[in-house]
Design a protein around this motif. Structure first.
Motif, PDB file in Angstrom:
ATOM      1  N   GLU A 161       1.028  -1.259   0.285  1.00 12.19           N
ATOM      2  CA  GLU A 161      -0.186  -0.037  -0.423  1.00 12.19           C
ATOM      3  C   GLU A 161       0.328   1.042   0.133  1.00 12.19           C
ATOM      4  N   LEU A 162       0.580   2.356  -0.318  1.00 11.18           N
ATOM      5  CA  LEU A 162       1.223   3.453  -0.803  1.00 11.18           C
ATOM      6  C   LEU A 162       0.566   4.178   0.162  1.00 11.18           C
ATOM      7  N   GLN A 163       2.055   4.230   1.158  1.00  5.67           N
ATOM      8  CA  GLN A 163       2.517   4.935   2.007  1.00  5.67           C
ATOM      9  C   GLN A 163       2.242   6.771   2.526  1.00  5.67           C
ATOM     10  N   PRO A 164       1.729   7.264   3.623  1.00  6.96           N
ATOM     11  CA  PRO A 164       1.961   8.512   3.318  1.00  6.96           C
ATOM     12  C   PRO A 164       3.408   9.366   2.746  1.00  6.96           C
ATOM     13  N   PHE A 165       2.952  10.521   2.541  1.00  5.68           N
ATOM     14  CA  PHE A 165       4.055  11.265   2.179  1.00  5.68           C
ATOM     15  C   PHE A 165       4.602  12.449   3.320  1.00  5.68           C
ATOM     16  N   LYS A 166       5.907  11.971   2.996  1.00  7.04           N
ATOM     17  CA  LYS A 166       6.471  13.071   3.582  1.00  7.04           C
ATOM     18  C   LYS A 166       6.893  14.435   3.246  1.00  7.04           C
ATOM     19  N   ASP A 167       7.212  15.817   3.913  1.00 10.82           N
ATOM     20  CA  ASP A 167       6.797  16.850   3.210  1.00 10.82           C
ATOM     21  C   ASP A 167       8.005  17.474   2.224  1.00 10.82           C
ATOM     22  N   GLY A 168       9.668  16.913   2.633  1.00  8.56           N
ATOM     23  CA  GLY A 168      10.797  16.971   2.135  1.00  8.56           C
ATOM     24  C   GLY A 168      10.548  17.455   1.288  1.00  8.56           C
ATOM     25  N   ALA A 169      10.060  17.154   0.251  1.00 10.66           N
ATOM     26  CA  ALA A 169      10.416  17.115  -1.369  1.00 10.66           C
ATOM     27  C   ALA A 169       9.841  18.155  -2.007  1.00 10.66           C
ATOM     28  N   PHE A 170       8.350  18.780  -0.956  1.00 10.23           N
ATOM     29  CA  PHE A 170       7.560  19.671  -1.399  1.00 10.23           C
ATOM     30  C   PHE A 170       7.745  20.975  -0.702  1.00 10.23           C
ATOM     31  N   GLU A 171       8.462  20.328   0.211  1.00  9.14           N
ATOM     32  CA  GLU A 171       8.910  21.984   0.584  1.00  9.14           C
ATOM     33  C   GLU A 171       9.976  22.969  -0.305  1.00  9.14           C
ATOM     34  N   LEU A 172      10.732  21.768  -0.830  1.00 11.13           N
ATOM     35  CA  LEU A 172      11.750  21.911  -1.282  1.00 11.13           C
ATOM     36  C   LEU A 172      11.063  22.804  -3.239  1.00 11.13           C
ATOM     37  N   ALA A 173       9.822  22.331  -3.193  1.00 10.47           N
ATOM     38  CA  ALA A 173       9.452  22.014  -4.688  1.00 10.47           C
ATOM     39  C   ALA A 173       8.634  24.114  -4.363  1.00 10.47           C
ATOM     40  N   VAL A 174       8.146  24.084  -3.405  1.00  9.43           N
ATOM     41  CA  VAL A 174       7.708  24.610  -2.976  1.00  9.43           C
ATOM     42  C   VAL A 174       8.628  26.515  -2.780  1.00  9.43           C
ATOM     43  N   ARG A 175       9.902  26.168  -2.237  1.00 11.61           N
ATOM     44  CA  ARG A 175      10.436  27.390  -2.010  1.00 11.61           C
ATOM     45  C   ARG A 175      11.276  27.484  -3.367  1.00 11.61           C
ATOM     46  N   HIS A 176      12.163  26.603  -4.085  1.00 14.62           N
ATOM     47  CA  HIS A 176      12.719  26.704  -5.258  1.00 14.62           C
ATOM     48  C   HIS A 176      11.519  27.709  -6.345  1.00 14.62           C
ATOM     49  N   GLN A 177      10.520  27.448  -5.983  1.00 16.84           N
ATOM     50  CA  GLN A 177       8.958  26.721  -7.418  1.00 16.84           C
ATOM     51  C   GLN A 177       9.000  26.390  -8.321  1.00 16.84           C
ATOM     52  N   VAL A 178       9.782  25.222  -8.221  1.00 16.33           N
ATOM     53  CA  VAL A 178       9.648  24.443  -9.428  1.00 16.33           C
ATOM     54  C   VAL A 178       8.985  23.165  -9.516  1.00 16.33           C
ATOM     55  N   PRO A 179       8.807  22.517 -10.775  1.00 11.55           N
ATOM     56  CA  PRO A 179       7.403  22.055 -10.751  1.00 11.55           C
ATOM     57  C   PRO A 179       7.684  20.591 -10.184  1.00 11.55           C
ATOM     58  N   VAL A 180       6.883  19.478  -9.336  1.00  9.72           N
ATOM     59  CA  VAL A 180       6.794  17.955  -8.899  1.00  9.72           C
ATOM     60  C   VAL A 180       6.048  17.470  -9.779  1.00  9.72           C
ATOM     61  N   ILE A 181       7.429  16.277 -10.589  1.00 12.62           N
ATOM     62  CA  ILE A 181       7.099  15.529 -11.475  1.00 12.62           C
ATOM     63  C   ILE A 181       6.648  13.560 -10.333  1.00 12.62           C
ATOM     64  N   PRO A 182       5.562  13.173 -10.527  1.00 12.57           N
ATOM     65  CA  PRO A 182       5.090  12.370  -9.866  1.00 12.57           C
ATOM     66  C   PRO A 182       5.887  10.926 -10.565  1.00 12.57           C
ATOM     67  N   ILE A 183       5.637  10.096 -10.099  1.00  9.09           N
ATOM     68  CA  ILE A 183       6.525   9.113 -10.942  1.00  9.09           C
ATOM     69  C   ILE A 183       5.275   7.866 -10.329  1.00  9.09           C
ATOM     70  N   ALA A 184       5.066   6.627 -11.148  1.00  7.28           N
ATOM     71  CA  ALA A 184       4.265   5.928 -10.562  1.00  7.28           C
ATOM     72  C   ALA A 184       5.686   4.745 -11.310  1.00  7.28           C
ATOM     73  N   VAL A 185       6.468   3.544  -9.890  1.00  7.83           N
ATOM     74  CA  VAL A 185       6.479   2.314  -9.768  1.00  7.83           C
ATOM     75  C   VAL A 185       6.004   1.119 -10.151  1.00  7.83           C
ATOM     76  N   HIS A 186       5.535   0.474 -11.095  1.00 10.09           N
ATOM     77  CA  HIS A 186       4.884  -0.975 -11.294  1.00 10.09           C
ATOM     78  C   HIS A 186       5.243  -1.496 -11.053  1.00 10.09           C
ATOM     79  N   GLY A 187       4.820  -3.025 -10.329  1.00 12.03           N
ATOM     80  CA  GLY A 187       5.596  -3.974 -10.563  1.00 12.03           C
ATOM     81  C   GLY A 187       7.148  -4.503  -9.840  1.00 12.03           C
ATOM     82  N   THR A 188       7.617  -4.105  -9.136  1.00  6.93           N
ATOM     83  CA  THR A 188       8.699  -3.638  -8.644  1.00  6.93           C
ATOM     84  C   THR A 188       8.898  -4.809  -7.320  1.00  6.93           C
TER      85      THR A 188
END
Length: 237
Positions: A161-188
């Motif tokens: 199951e997908l777990q809760p996300f932590k804030d760090g990556a999104f704090e960086l995106a907001v601070r630098h005003q850069v896009p977040v690119i989600p990636i779904a990894v299937h099957g591993t």
């Protein structure tokens, strides 16, 4: 049969890493004067990691949406984390990003040394000081135009199951005003369980790059949008 194949496969990786690491050192030395972001070394490392995926007859890898990951310019890439081989298959994006990874991997001979040559970012889980250094390191990388990639769950899922996300990556995106690119990894997770190194039978792995999310001023909403995007992709038929 799979147990014997697994032993041979991991032994092959251990032996061949010596040759690949020597090549990495040579690439690093030759490109150091002009490649400050170490793009060439990262692409070499991507080929190194991808080689182990493509030579494994039990795995078939498909990557879609690669064009959405920038060659030039900063971005924050976030992916779900279900298996040790997530790192190998994400290298197959062949884009010049920088990994954020737990510090223990940086101590692994050859592989960890190569991560240091690449200027990837170490992190000690649960250490406030390490998190501060990680964020500062990512700040420098993003300011220099390098995308960074993180597993926002923090650790591999134990039940799929997908777990809760932590804030760090999104704090960086907001601070630098850069896009977040989600990636779904299937099957591993089906290819290699969280505990143990015995490979499973034939598995199709799919790395699916999803549409970028433009930065918001609200970390929580940005995090929720990224998680929803990955969750939807993982449950799609």
């Amino acid at each position: 049969m799979l147990r014997a194949f697994s032993v041979a496969y991991w032994a092959f990786i251990g032996i061949s890493c010596v040759v690949f690491f020597l090549g990495a050192v040579l690439v690093w030395l030759l490109t150091l004067p002009f490649d400050r972001r170490r793009v060439v070394l990262h692409l070499y490392s991507s080929a190194w990691a991808s080689f182990y995926v493509y030579v494994n007859p039990l795995w078939r890898l498909r990557v879609t949406g690669r064009r959405l990951v920038p060659w030039h310019g900063p971005a924050v890439l976030v992916a779900n984390h279900a298996s040790l081989i997530d790192i190998l298959v994400l290298f197959a994006l062949f884009r010049p990003f920088k990994w954020v990874s737990k510090q223990e991997i940086f101590r692994v001979p050859l592989i960890g040394w190569n991560m240091r040559l690449n200027d990837y970012v170490p992190l000690v889980r649960g250490s406030a000081e390490s998190i501060r250094r990680m964020m500062a390191h990512c700040d420098r990388l993003l300011a220099a135009g390098s995308p960074v990639i993180m597993f926002p769950e923090g650790r591999r899922t134990s039940d799929g199951e997908l777990q809760p996300f932590k804030d760090g990556a999104f704090e960086l995106a907001v601070r630098h005003q850069v896009p977040v690119i989600p990636i779904a990894v299937h099957g591993t997770r089906r290819a290699l369980p969280r505990h143990g190194l015995v490979l499973r039978d034939h598995v199709d792995v799919h790395v699916e790059v999803l549409p970028p999310i433009e930065p918001h001023d609200d970390v929580s909403s940005l995090k929720a949008l990224a998680r929803k995007s990955i969750a939807s992709a993982l449950t799609a038929p």
